[in-house]
Enzyme design. Structure first.
Site, PDB file in Angstrom:
ATOM      1  N   SER A  91       3.846  -2.046  10.230  1.00 19.12           N
ATOM      2  CA  SER A  91       5.316  -2.125  10.334  1.00 19.12           C
ATOM      3  C   SER A  91       5.886  -3.483   9.934  1.00 19.12           C
ATOM      4  O   SER A  91       6.853  -3.957  10.540  1.00 19.12           O
ATOM      5  CB  SER A  91       5.776  -1.720  11.738  1.00 19.12           C
ATOM      6  OG  SER A  91       5.343  -0.409  12.048  1.00 19.12           O
ATOM      7  N   GLY A 117       2.943   2.416  10.706  1.00 16.68           N
ATOM      8  CA  GLY A 117       3.894   3.513  10.507  1.00 16.68           C
ATOM      9  C   GLY A 117       4.651   3.904  11.760  1.00 16.68           C
ATOM     10  O   GLY A 117       5.331   4.926  11.797  1.00 16.68           O
ATOM     11  N   GLU A 173      -5.042  -4.674  10.775  1.00 16.43           N
ATOM     12  CA  GLU A 173      -3.997  -3.668  10.947  1.00 16.43           C
ATOM     13  C   GLU A 173      -4.230  -2.898  12.240  1.00 16.43           C
ATOM     14  O   GLU A 173      -5.015  -1.934  12.271  1.00 16.43           O
ATOM     15  CB  GLU A 173      -4.015  -2.685   9.776  1.00 16.43           C
ATOM     16  CG  GLU A 173      -3.781  -3.329   8.424  1.00 16.43           C
ATOM     17  CD  GLU A 173      -3.270  -2.322   7.405  1.00 16.43           C
ATOM     18  OE1 GLU A 173      -2.226  -2.585   6.808  1.00 16.43           O
ATOM     19  OE2 GLU A 173      -3.895  -1.263   7.224  1.00 16.43           O
ATOM     20  N   HIS A 180      -9.453   1.166   5.223  1.00 18.88           N
ATOM     21  CA  HIS A 180      -8.170   1.362   5.898  1.00 18.88           C
ATOM     22  C   HIS A 180      -8.385   2.321   7.075  1.00 18.88           C
ATOM     23  O   HIS A 180      -9.206   3.241   6.984  1.00 18.88           O
ATOM     24  CB  HIS A 180      -7.149   1.934   4.909  1.00 18.88           C
ATOM     25  CG  HIS A 180      -5.757   1.883   5.437  1.00 18.88           C
ATOM     26  ND1 HIS A 180      -5.293   2.787   6.359  1.00 18.88           N
ATOM     27  CD2 HIS A 180      -4.738   1.015   5.207  1.00 18.88           C
ATOM     28  CE1 HIS A 180      -4.039   2.483   6.675  1.00 18.88           C
ATOM     29  NE2 HIS A 180      -3.677   1.406   5.981  1.00 18.88           N
ATOM     30  N   LYS A 236       0.069   4.227  -0.230  1.00 19.72           N
ATOM     31  CA  LYS A 236      -0.587   5.405   0.380  1.00 19.72           C
ATOM     32  C   LYS A 236      -0.393   6.633  -0.523  1.00 19.72           C
ATOM     33  O   LYS A 236      -0.328   6.481  -1.744  1.00 19.72           O
ATOM     34  CB  LYS A 236      -0.064   5.616   1.811  1.00 19.72           C
ATOM     35  CG  LYS A 236      -0.192   4.336   2.637  1.00 19.72           C
ATOM     36  CD  LYS A 236       0.044   4.520   4.100  1.00 19.72           C
ATOM     37  CE  LYS A 236      -0.132   3.175   4.809  1.00 19.72           C
ATOM     38  NZ  LYS A 236      -0.004   3.274   6.247  1.00 19.72           N
ATOM     39  N   ASN A 260       0.863  -1.176   0.000  1.00 22.63           N
ATOM     40  CA  ASN A 260       0.000   0.000   0.000  1.00 22.63           C
ATOM     41  C   ASN A 260       0.907   1.236   0.000  1.00 22.63           C
ATOM     42  O   ASN A 260       1.504   1.570   1.015  1.00 22.63           O
ATOM     43  CB  ASN A 260      -0.896  -0.027   1.249  1.00 22.63           C
ATOM     44  CG  ASN A 260      -1.753   1.217   1.373  1.00 22.63           C
ATOM     45  OD1 ASN A 260      -1.796   2.049   0.474  1.00 22.63           O
ATOM     46  ND2 ASN A 260      -2.437   1.348   2.498  1.00 22.63           N
ATOM     47  N   GLU A 274      -6.773   4.737   8.035  1.00 24.87           N
ATOM     48  CA  GLU A 274      -6.567   6.144   7.669  1.00 24.87           C
ATOM     49  C   GLU A 274      -7.830   6.717   7.017  1.00 24.87           C
ATOM     50  O   GLU A 274      -8.148   7.883   7.187  1.00 24.87           O
ATOM     51  CB  GLU A 274      -5.337   6.270   6.757  1.00 24.87           C
ATOM     52  CG  GLU A 274      -4.051   6.053   7.558  1.00 24.87           C
ATOM     53  CD  GLU A 274      -2.899   5.441   6.798  1.00 24.87           C
ATOM     54  OE1 GLU A 274      -2.911   5.435   5.557  1.00 24.87           O
ATOM     55  OE2 GLU A 274      -1.969   4.927   7.471  1.00 24.87           O
TER      56      GLU A 274
HETATM   57  P1  13P Z   1       3.270   0.415   7.584  1.00 24.47           P
HETATM   58  O1  13P Z   1       3.747  -0.879   6.981  1.00 24.47           O
HETATM   59  O2  13P Z   1       4.019   1.615   7.068  1.00 24.47           O
HETATM   60  O3  13P Z   1       3.210   0.349   9.070  1.00 24.47           O
HETATM   61  O4  13P Z   1       1.763   0.635   7.075  1.00 24.47           O
HETATM   62  C1  13P Z   1       0.857  -0.401   7.217  1.00 24.47           C
HETATM   63  C2  13P Z   1      -0.365  -0.060   6.476  1.00 24.47           C
HETATM   64  O5  13P Z   1      -1.114   0.806   6.857  1.00 24.47           O
HETATM   65  C3  13P Z   1      -0.646  -0.795   5.218  1.00 24.47           C
HETATM   66  O6  13P Z   1      -1.925  -0.551   4.763  1.00 24.47           O
END
Ligand code: 13P
Length: 249
Positions: A212, A172, A166, A94, A11, A9, A96
């Protein structure tokens, strides 16, 4: 039998040139062809990547979609549009999107329907916040998200979904859920699916862990019984790391 999957992803990262460079570098990596490998770049890359990926084993995903085919929805992109540029999967719900754009599981459930109607596959995300984990309501939170977002589907429809767990506190942050913590939730998700549908469906659905994931922790996570791969943010922006993740099963 359920599939092992690595989905990157990206983003809201990388402009056209940067995206081309990263994808070209990824295409030079040894990618395990037994693993379903998916890249979810921002919308602007999709059409071009569809061409660049022809003849490869890497599939394309979008990071979001709207739930209507067309109309006065300024700024939105429909599944029909995504399908027309070769998209096969859509990440939905997601954290976010839930946190910054106020998407709740009911809204997301309409998107799930829309994606399935167009014969694409949703990657449905769920996960608890740090506060929810501290309060001990993480199982309830996940159960509610899964029930509201997916349990209106019939068995055939559910089989076409991929679930991604997640935990928000691991996204992150560099802090990964331990394989035990992730396995516990994945097993729980499978158990509620088995209860609502049947154990066979529960066994067949791929459940990815996200938060992560990187080459140094992927092998241990992916070795867990109910973890079928990863939904990867940061590490998917590095070609070598991404390639390594597909070789971590
Ligand atoms: P990270 O791998 O950067 O922690 O992000 C995970 C994520 O949100 C994947 O959709």
């Amino acid at each position: 039998m359920r599939k092992n999957i690595v989905a990157g992803n990206w983003k809201m990262n990388l402009d056209i040139n940067e995206g081309d460079t990263l994808l070209s570098n990824i295409l030079e990596q040894p990618i395990d062809s037994a693993v379903t490998t998916i890249i979810a770049p921002p919308f602007i890359h999709l059409e071009r990547f569809h061409q660049m990926l022809s003849g490869s084993n890497i599939a394309l995903a979008a990071q979001n979609c709207h739930n209507q085919v067309s109309g006065a929805y300024t700024g939105e992109v429909s599944v029909k549009m995504l399908k027309s540029v070769g998209v096969q999967y859509v990440i939905l719900g997601h954290s976010e999107r839930r946190d910054y754009f106020n998407e709740d599981s009911i809204t997301i459930s309409y998107k799930v329907n829309h994606v399935l109607e167009h014969e694409l596959r949703p990657i449905y995300c769920c996960g608890e916040s740090l506060e929810q984990r501290k309060e001990g309501v993480h199982f309830d939170t996940i159960e509610k998200q899964i029930k509201q977002g997916l349990f209106h589907l019939n068995e055939m429809e559910l089989r076409n979904c991929i679930i991604a767990y997640e935990p928000i506190w691991a996204i992150g942050t560099g802090e990964t859920a331990s394989p035990e913590q992730a396995q516990e939730i994945h097993e729980f998700i499978r158990s509620i699916i088995a209860k609502q549908y049947n154990p066979m469906v529960a066994e067949e659905i791929s459940i990815l862990y996200g938060g992560s994931v990187k080459p140094s922790n992927a092998r241990e996570l992916f070795a867990s019984k109910d973890i079928d791969g990863g939904l990867v943010g940061g590490a998917s922006l590095d070609a070598q790391s991404f390639g390594q993740l597909t070789n971590s099963f």
